[in-house]
Design a protein around this motif. Structure first.
Motif, PDB file in Angstrom:
ATOM      1  N   UNK A  40      49.362  28.013  26.376  1.00  0.00           N
ATOM      2  CA  UNK A  40      49.588  29.379  25.907  1.00  0.00           C
ATOM      3  C   UNK A  40      48.657  30.358  26.640  1.00  0.00           C
ATOM      4  N   UNK A  41      47.411  29.934  26.870  1.00  0.00           N
ATOM      5  CA  UNK A  41      46.494  30.778  27.634  1.00  0.00           C
ATOM      6  C   UNK A  41      46.999  30.988  29.057  1.00  0.00           C
ATOM      7  N   UNK A  42      47.468  29.882  29.664  1.00  0.00           N
ATOM      8  CA  UNK A  42      47.987  29.968  31.028  1.00  0.00           C
ATOM      9  C   UNK A  42      49.228  30.856  31.078  1.00  0.00           C
ATOM     10  N   UNK A  50      51.503  39.072  28.273  1.00  0.00           N
ATOM     11  CA  UNK A  50      52.636  38.893  27.360  1.00  0.00           C
ATOM     12  C   UNK A  50      52.329  37.767  26.371  1.00  0.00           C
ATOM     13  N   UNK A  51      52.477  38.008  25.053  1.00  0.00           N
ATOM     14  CA  UNK A  51      52.160  36.954  24.079  1.00  0.00           C
ATOM     15  C   UNK A  51      52.948  35.679  24.354  1.00  0.00           C
ATOM     16  N   UNK A  58      60.338  27.176  24.353  1.00  0.00           N
ATOM     17  CA  UNK A  58      60.188  28.506  24.942  1.00  0.00           C
ATOM     18  C   UNK A  58      58.969  28.591  25.849  1.00  0.00           C
ATOM     19  N   UNK A  59      57.986  27.738  25.575  1.00  0.00           N
ATOM     20  CA  UNK A  59      56.747  27.777  26.352  1.00  0.00           C
ATOM     21  C   UNK A  59      56.892  27.050  27.683  1.00  0.00           C
ATOM     22  N   UNK A  60      57.491  25.857  27.672  1.00  0.00           N
ATOM     23  CA  UNK A  60      57.625  25.095  28.917  1.00  0.00           C
ATOM     24  C   UNK A  60      59.079  24.735  29.229  1.00  0.00           C
ATOM     25  N   UNK A  61      60.004  25.166  28.380  1.00  0.00           N
ATOM     26  CA  UNK A  61      61.385  24.722  28.502  1.00  0.00           C
ATOM     27  C   UNK A  61      62.155  25.304  29.667  1.00  0.00           C
TER      28      UNK A  61
END
Length: 423
Positions: A40-42, A50-51, A58-61
């Motif tokens: 999430x930090x990366x 952007x949050x 959604x993060x790595x998909x």
């Protein structure tokens, strides 16, 4: 205790001689929540504040953390935040001695990485070991068909792969009394496998600047378990390959078949030359490993078989190949403390002077080969405490090398080169 090894690969693993593909296993002790927070930090750094989404898909998909698709600034962010999550890295080295296609190479590489990890890591009885492997590409399914000739589907294909890997490593797992669990997942559905993809990318492009320990796992160490004796008559190349696999693993049980196999290969110029190439690569690998885990003198009975073959049948080989092998023989003997050289210097010079379409024609290259042979031969003289002859040889070499340096340095601009430094 639970141990997690995530595995990905880089490259296509083709049959090409210069293919540099490898499998990368990453030991990860951080829990999934910790890894997720780093992702999430990366993400927020990559997206300029952007949050980051909370859901994995959604993060790595959408593959924004797929290494080959990252821009340089994104890779730098991953180097800072994600690469430190890897505790230790296991990398397959080279190709198997025997393999039928790219999938077979991949399977051997994965098996070797897992087996070397199991041998290297410290376990307690009943520890759990989870092996997470990135799914294979969907264009490989056609390699396997069922009994009716129908292509096996995606999930059945991975089930077969899992069973094949388990057969390769279950003996080790049982010896350590650990619980082994192998799973295939996509790198867009597992933080661990996604991290393995990132680490694998850094190993490929910038291995020397990775701080974590990188353990090399030679594919040549893979043992198929087949008996070479079964193939001596009908498929001598397979028999020799199996013998090489065993010797690579310090097992000399079947080297008695080697001379018989080589005799059968002599009638096939391509296979005969390949056998010598395999021998050369194996001995050079063992020499390179001598400071870590190789008992170099242990393979001398095997080397002696090839020296005997060379002495009786070197006319089957090109002059350049003979020079290469003579240097190897002398190098091997120098490292195991032998006091007599397996090759005479005058024979080496005779091959240097030979002129045909397959011999070395560049004079300076010939000189370098002579220097290479002589320096290794001098080491054997030192082993025998024959210092006077060793010094005389070195003085002769230096006298001629000095002439070469003086005549070329005015054009090249330096008096330093490898032969000069070595002498």
């Amino acid at each position: 205790m639970k141990h997690i090894l995530a595995i990905d690969e880089t490259g296509s693993m083709t049959m090409s001689a210069d293919d540099k593909s490898f499998v990368c296993g990453v030991l990860i002790s951080s829990n999934e929540l910790t890894i997720k927070q780093k992702y999430k930090q990366a993400y927020e750094k990559m997206k300029l504040g952007t949050p980051a989404p909370n859901q994995m898909e959604n993060l790595i998909g959408n593959k924004q953390f797929h290494f080959s698709e990252m821009e340089n600034f994104q890779k730098n962010i991953c180097r800072e935040l994600l690469l430190p999550l890897a505790d230790k890295i296991y990398v397959s080295k080279g190709k198997p001695t025997l393999y039928a296609n790219n999938q077979n190479w991949w399977l051997v590489a994965v098996s070797v990485v897992i087996s070397e990890f199991l041998k290297d890591e410290t376990f307690e009885s009943n520890d759990e070991v989870e092996i997470l492997i990135d799914n294979r590409s969907d264009n490989t399914f056609g390699l396997i068909e069922d009994d009716n000739g129908n292509t096996i589907d995606f999930y059945a294909y991975h089930k077969i792969l899992k069973e094949q890997i388990e057969r390769s490593i279950n003996t080790i797992a049982k010896a350590y009394n650990i619980k082994l669990n192998i799973k295939f997942k996509a790198d867009t559905a597992s933080f661990y496998i996604n991290l393995a993809d990132v680490v694998c990318g850094f190993v490929r492009i910038d291995r020397n600047h990775i701080k974590q320990s990188i353990i090399e796992c030679p594919c040549s160490k893979f043992m198929s378990g087949n008996n070479p004796a079964l193939f001596v008559d009908n498929n001598p190349m397979v028999a020799l390959t199996l013998i090489f696999q065993e010797v690579s693993n310090a097992k000399l049980n079947n080297i008695g078949f080697t001379a018989q196999v080589i005799e059968k290969l002599r009638n096939n110029a391509e296979y005969y030359s390949l056998a010598w190439d395999m021998f050369y690569d194996l001995v050079k690998t063992k020499i390179a490993e001598r400071t870590t885990n190789s008992v170099l003198i242990g393979i001398k009975p095997f080397v002696d078989i090839f020296i005997t073959e060379f002495n009786h049948n070197k006319t089957y080989l090109s002059g350049s190949k003979c020079l290469e092998l003579m240097v190897l023989f002398v190098e091997y003997f120098s490292h195991i403390g032998q006091t007599e050289s397996p090759c005479k210097k005058e024979d080496f010079i005779k091959y240097l002077q030979n002129e045909n379409e397959k011999s070395e024609t560049r004079l300076l290259r010939k000189w370098e080969k002579l220097v290479s042979f002589s320096l290794r031969n001098v080491q054997i003289l030192f082993n025998a405490y024959n210092f006077s002859e060793a010094i005389a040889d070195l003085e002769t070499l230096w006298e001629e090398q000095e002439k070469i340096i003086k005549s070329t340095s005015a054009f090249i601009g330096t008096e330093k080169d490898e032969p000069t430094t070595a002498i």
